[in-house]
Scaffold this motif. Structure first.
Motif, mmCIF file in Angstrom:
data_model
loop_
_atom_site.group_PDB
_atom_site.id
_atom_site.type_symbol
_atom_site.label_atom_id
_atom_site.label_comp_id
_atom_site.label_asym_id
_atom_site.label_seq_id
_atom_site.Cartn_x
_atom_site.Cartn_y
_atom_site.Cartn_z
ATOM 1 N N PRO A 117 52.975 51.995 44.500
ATOM 2 C CA PRO A 117 52.180 52.320 45.677
ATOM 3 C C PRO A 117 51.452 51.075 46.163
ATOM 4 C CG PRO A 117 51.066 53.064 43.689
ATOM 5 C CD PRO A 117 52.410 52.542 43.257
ATOM 6 N N SER A 118 51.426 50.871 47.463
ATOM 7 C CA SER A 118 50.694 49.730 48.007
ATOM 8 C C SER A 118 49.209 50.059 48.083
ATOM 9 C CB SER A 118 51.234 49.372 49.384
ATOM 10 O OG SER A 118 52.606 49.037 49.303
ATOM 11 N N ASP A 119 48.402 49.014 48.134
ATOM 12 C CA ASP A 119 46.958 49.203 48.026
ATOM 13 C C ASP A 119 46.238 48.357 49.074
ATOM 14 O OD1 ASP A 119 44.626 50.263 46.834
ATOM 15 O OD2 ASP A 119 45.558 50.149 44.856
ATOM 16 N N GLN A 120 44.937 48.558 49.186
ATOM 17 C CA GLN A 120 44.103 47.798 50.121
ATOM 18 C C GLN A 120 44.050 46.321 49.710
ATOM 19 O OE1 GLN A 120 40.869 50.353 49.092
ATOM 20 N NE2 GLN A 120 39.678 48.680 48.192
ATOM 21 N N PHE A 121 43.481 45.477 50.540
ATOM 22 C CA PHE A 121 43.399 44.052 50.247
ATOM 23 C C PHE A 121 42.556 43.802 48.997
ATOM 24 C CE2 PHE A 121 45.189 43.631 54.318
ATOM 25 C CZ PHE A 121 45.523 42.302 54.560
ATOM 26 N N ALA A 122 43.076 42.991 48.084
ATOM 27 C CA ALA A 122 42.301 42.620 46.907
ATOM 28 C C ALA A 122 41.128 41.720 47.294
ATOM 29 C CB ALA A 122 43.195 41.922 45.884
ATOM 30 N N THR A 123 41.304 40.925 48.337
ATOM 31 C CA THR A 123 40.228 40.025 48.767
ATOM 32 C C THR A 123 39.078 40.776 49.424
ATOM 33 O OG1 THR A 123 41.205 39.684 50.956
ATOM 34 C CG2 THR A 123 41.865 38.152 49.191
ATOM 35 N N ARG A 124 39.359 41.955 49.939
ATOM 36 C CA ARG A 124 38.392 42.796 50.640
ATOM 37 C C ARG A 124 37.866 42.135 51.920
ATOM 38 N NH1 ARG A 124 34.922 44.820 45.326
ATOM 39 N NH2 ARG A 124 36.649 45.908 44.308
ATOM 40 N N VAL A 125 38.623 41.189 52.453
ATOM 41 C CA VAL A 125 38.199 40.585 53.717
ATOM 42 C C VAL A 125 38.480 41.540 54.879
ATOM 43 C CG1 VAL A 125 38.501 38.659 55.302
ATOM 44 C CG2 VAL A 125 38.422 38.236 52.837
ATOM 45 N N PRO A 126 39.754 41.991 55.086
ATOM 46 C CA PRO A 126 39.973 43.056 56.071
ATOM 47 C C PRO A 126 39.552 44.385 55.422
ATOM 48 C CG PRO A 126 41.975 41.793 55.622
ATOM 49 C CD PRO A 126 41.013 41.521 54.501
ATOM 50 N N ASP A 127 38.306 44.799 55.660
ATOM 51 C CA ASP A 127 37.777 45.950 54.935
ATOM 52 C C ASP A 127 36.871 46.757 55.862
ATOM 53 O OD1 ASP A 127 37.268 47.310 52.283
ATOM 54 O OD2 ASP A 127 35.205 46.754 52.801
ATOM 55 N N THR A 161 30.080 54.750 46.911
ATOM 56 C CA THR A 161 29.467 54.487 45.613
ATOM 57 C C THR A 161 30.119 53.340 44.851
ATOM 58 O OG1 THR A 161 30.870 56.049 44.384
ATOM 59 C CG2 THR A 161 28.883 56.939 45.450
ATOM 60 N N THR A 162 31.318 52.929 45.283
ATOM 61 C CA THR A 162 32.011 51.833 44.610
ATOM 62 C C THR A 162 33.081 51.281 45.541
ATOM 63 O OG1 THR A 162 33.369 51.163 42.714
ATOM 64 C CG2 THR A 162 33.640 53.412 43.494
ATOM 65 N N LEU A 163 33.346 49.997 45.420
ATOM 66 C CA LEU A 163 34.419 49.382 46.203
ATOM 67 C C LEU A 163 35.704 49.260 45.396
ATOM 68 C CD1 LEU A 163 32.425 46.530 48.002
ATOM 69 C CD2 LEU A 163 32.842 48.881 48.757
ATOM 70 N N ASP A 164 35.698 49.795 44.191
ATOM 71 C CA ASP A 164 36.816 49.601 43.267
ATOM 72 C C ASP A 164 37.803 50.760 43.276
ATOM 73 O OD1 ASP A 164 38.124 48.051 41.242
ATOM 74 O OD2 ASP A 164 37.378 49.462 39.747
ATOM 75 N N VAL A 165 37.487 51.853 43.954
ATOM 76 C CA VAL A 165 38.342 53.034 43.946
ATOM 77 C C VAL A 165 39.179 53.074 45.218
ATOM 78 C CG1 VAL A 165 38.367 55.554 44.053
ATOM 79 C CG2 VAL A 165 36.861 54.399 42.444
ATOM 80 N N THR A 166 40.480 53.377 45.059
ATOM 81 C CA THR A 166 41.355 53.602 46.205
ATOM 82 C C THR A 166 42.062 54.928 46.005
ATOM 83 O OG1 THR A 166 43.481 52.693 45.437
ATOM 84 C CG2 THR A 166 41.795 51.104 46.103
ATOM 85 N N VAL A 167 42.788 55.367 47.024
ATOM 86 C CA VAL A 167 43.502 56.637 46.884
ATOM 87 C C VAL A 167 44.498 56.586 45.733
ATOM 88 C CG1 VAL A 167 43.237 57.310 49.287
ATOM 89 C CG2 VAL A 167 45.227 55.963 48.612
ATOM 90 N N ASN A 168 44.938 55.395 45.366
ATOM 91 C CA ASN A 168 45.929 55.294 44.299
ATOM 92 C C ASN A 168 45.373 55.680 42.930
ATOM 93 O OD1 ASN A 168 47.969 54.506 46.011
ATOM 94 N ND2 ASN A 168 47.574 52.327 45.755
ATOM 95 N N ASP A 169 44.055 55.759 42.810
ATOM 96 C CA ASP A 169 43.497 56.235 41.545
ATOM 97 C C ASP A 169 43.871 57.690 41.287
ATOM 98 O OD1 ASP A 169 41.611 54.073 40.247
ATOM 99 O OD2 ASP A 169 41.346 53.921 42.416
ATOM 100 N N ALA A 170 44.336 58.377 42.308
ATOM 101 C CA ALA A 170 44.822 59.751 42.122
ATOM 102 C C ALA A 170 46.048 59.789 41.216
ATOM 103 C CB ALA A 170 45.154 60.380 43.476
ATOM 104 N N PHE A 171 46.730 58.652 41.052
ATOM 105 C CA PHE A 171 47.892 58.614 40.167
ATOM 106 C C PHE A 171 47.508 58.649 38.688
ATOM 107 C CE2 PHE A 171 49.972 56.763 43.937
ATOM 108 C CZ PHE A 171 51.197 57.421 43.904
#
Length: 635
Positions: free
Chosen positions: A129-139, A149-159
């Motif tokens: 699964p693809s994910d958001q930018f690791a750099t978090r620049v386009p955010d 509450t956190t910048l570390d969670v993405t929808v892919n954590d549902a996996f």
């Protein structure tokens, strides 16, 4: 190659390195090597088109030495591609699979259901699964879900809860241990399932200097653990002490390719063998000890033997609630269990004596250790009588002459007689898996492909693609209900595009037969299970039945050859035409929504409302309260 050939580094993107690595991974069992990742399914969006998409393109049109081809297939739905990969892995006895890639957000989340199906069925699939930018620049990036509450969670954590291995690659260096661990899990006979590596879209395209040795050919040896002598000795003692032992063969027997050893044990000892959905075909139906399906959707022969068994020998089964009839099937108060399973978690179920081992190795060892042992003549005679009785009932269900619409069991009977030993029958959900487990007479381990661990509606259409890719020499027949068809028909376009010759059998009954019957039996009057016009009420009469989607026309629009038939005789003629064709096709037939279905001899726990104003529900609760009384933990 010499060590010198693997010295130095090579500059590749993370995505390019992933494809190059995967192209050189192999599995091996019993001296047979094969590519572990046979190819790639992928649907592209902004999250992966310039990353993994570019890497697959480069692999296809600009291959280099040291990178093997990674054949790519374009599916239409992200869930569907995972189902196809799981079906492929199932047919390949879990020794090969496909990788799947999707874009961020909804594309990746669509794969979660497929991941759960693979893990529940213990089938290896590799998902990116693809994910958001690791750099978090386009955010936030397009399709990113923000958590305040956190910048570390993405929808892919549902996996995470539906995977056997999950990782996220935030730096190129992390790819090396991640891919190596992914291969470990994919080739683990006990702990395999969905392997998920989330790929931030910027990291996919990031260049890095990789050690060349990372890309050398690796062979992952699939182990066959032998039974511990003491555990085997305990199991043998329990078998010899039993008066009415029986074997329940699950999917692990087939994945271990242990059918020959299972038949040999049954022949030598006379111990009867029942099967689960995943284990059907491990022993040929006409073997004198084969007693058919067991549990909630089992037949009389398997269930009557199970009712009185004093020892149950589970081989490669996870004991789903359908197998145990929600813990009511094994009625002997003194019943004990011996479980042979490569996974200790499953071997421990039902308070069993555990034999943690490969099914083939354990069955062979048991046959040797039980030399001279045989069940007594009276038990053998009972097994024969039960077998013959159910074979007669099956013949009746297969040739009912029901009208005005045929029963679905008559369609199954025609297929059972028309399909070859090495052909593949596919199904997954609704009333059909129950009828098939009770009635289908499988002659080989290949023939019966029913996904009933997750029982996912929509599996059947993409599964046909995966099965045919795995066994192009087999006729692949997928039975699809009209309700299931409307869930996930999109891979029909992929089948046509790729020229994959499969046969779909569409049973049209304008509703949900399985859940409708269950609803009625639990006092809910088939509510919400038949198609109806808004305002027509919940008790739409048959003569006022609202036609559903014109599935035959829809299938033609996907590019399939469609045969519309109205009788079993016409069905047989259409099947001959479909089998002779080199194009994918569908046979469309209307069947009776209300059955008749095979006679039931077991139970399944679906709770009924304890309080209700409806008399139908009140009566159903009285039945439920009575029927659940035999439930118990097997201690």
């Amino acid at each position: 190659m010499s060590n010198e050939a693997y010295s130095g580094t090579i500059r590749l993107t993370v995505a390019q390195a992933t494809i190059r690595f995967l192209s050189n991974q192999y599995s091996e069992r019993d001296g047979v090597e094969q590519r572990l990742i046979a190819g790639a399914f992928g649907i592209f969006g902004h999250g992966n088109v310039a990353g993994i998409g570019q890497a697959l393109l480069q692999n296809e049109i600009a291959p280099v030495e040291g990178e093997e081809p990674m054949p790519y297939i374009m599916p239409r739905n992200e869930q569907g591609q995972v189902h196809a990969a799981a079906a492929f892995a199932k047919v390949k006895s879990r020794l090969q699979t496909y990788m799947c890639t999707a874009s961020i957000g909804p594309g990746s989340l669509n794969m979660v259901t497929g991941a759960a199906l693979a893990t529940t069925n213990r089938l290896p699939v590799l998902l990116f699964p693809s994910d958001q930018f690791a750099t978090r620049v386009p955010d936030p990036v397009l399709q990113q879900l923000e958590d305040p509450t956190t910048l570390d969670v993405t929808v892919n954590d549902a996996f995470r809860p539906v995977s056997r291995f999950f990782d996220r690659i935030n730096r190129p260096e992390q790819l090396i241990p991640s891919l190596l661990n992914a291969m470990r899990v994919l080739t683990d006979p006990a702990e395999t399932g969905a392997v998920v590596i989330a790929m931030p879209q910027d990291v996919q395209a990031e260049a890095h200097d990789w050690p060349v040795e990372f890309f050398r050919k690796r062979v992952w040896h699939v182990r066959r653990p032998v039974p511990e002598p003491a555990a085997l000795e305990r199991a043998v003692a329990m078998i010899k002490a039993a008066k009415r032992p029986m074997i329940i063969s699950g999917g692990g027997t087939i994945y271990s390719e242990a059918s020959e050893e299972l038949r040999a044990l049954a022949t030598a000892t006379g111990i009867p063998v029942a099967d689960t959905q995943a284990g059907k075909g491990a022993i040929n139906f006409d073997h004198p000890c084969a007693i058919g399906g067991v549990g909630s959707t089992g037949g009389d022969s398997g269930n009557h033997i199970a009712d009185k068994a004093d020892l149950v020998i589970g081989v490669g089964t996870r004991y789903s609630d359908f197998t145990t009839a929600s813990k009511t099937q094994f009625k002997n108060p003194d019943v004990r269990f011996v479980n042979i399973n490569v996974c200790a978690f499953d071997a421990a179920k039902e308070s069993a004596e555990m034999v943690v081992a490969d099914a083939r190795e354990a069955l062979a060892a048991l046959t040797t250790a039980l030399d001279g042992y045989h069940v007594d003549e009276a038990y053998s005679a009972e097994i024969t009588a039960e077998r013959e009785g159910w074979l007669a009932r099956t013949a009746e269900c297969y040739h009912l002459g029901h009208g005005p619409l045929p029963a679905q069991t008559e369609v199954f009977g025609a297929l059972n007689e028309l399909m070859g030993d090495e052909d593949i029958l596919i199904n997954a959900a609704g009333s059909m898996p129950g009828d098939l487990q009770a009635l289908w007479q499988a002659r080989t381990p290949v023939q019966y492909h029913v996904e009933y661990a997750f029982s996912c509606m929509g599996y059947e259409v993409p599964a046909a693609l995966g099965c045919k890719l795995a066994r192009p020499e087999s006729e692949v027949v997928s039975i699809v209900g009209d309700g299931t068809y409307q869930m996930l028909p999109m891979e029909l376009a992929t089948v046509v595009q790729e020229g994959v010759k499969v046969i779909y059998v569409l049973l049209q009954n304008y509703g949900f037969a399985s859940i409708g019957a269950l609803s009625q039996s639990r006092g809910s009057q088939r509510f919400g299970t038949k198609y109806r016009l808004r305002g027509a009420g919940s008790h739409l009469a048959d003569e006022e039945r609202v036609p559903g989607v014109d599935i035959a026309a829809n299938a033609r629009s996907w590019g399939l050859e469609v045969h519309e038939v109205h009788s079993i005789a016409e069905f047989r003629e259409a099947y001959a035409k479909a089998a002779a064709s080199d194009k994918p096709s569908m046979i469309h037939i209307e069947t009776d929504l209300y059955g008749p279905n095979p006679p039931g001899s077991s139970w399944w726990d679906v709770p009924v409302s304890g309080v209700s104003r409806l008399e139908s529900t009140q009566r159903a609760y009285e039945d439920y309260d009575r029927d659940r009384a035999p439930q118990r933990h097997y201690l």
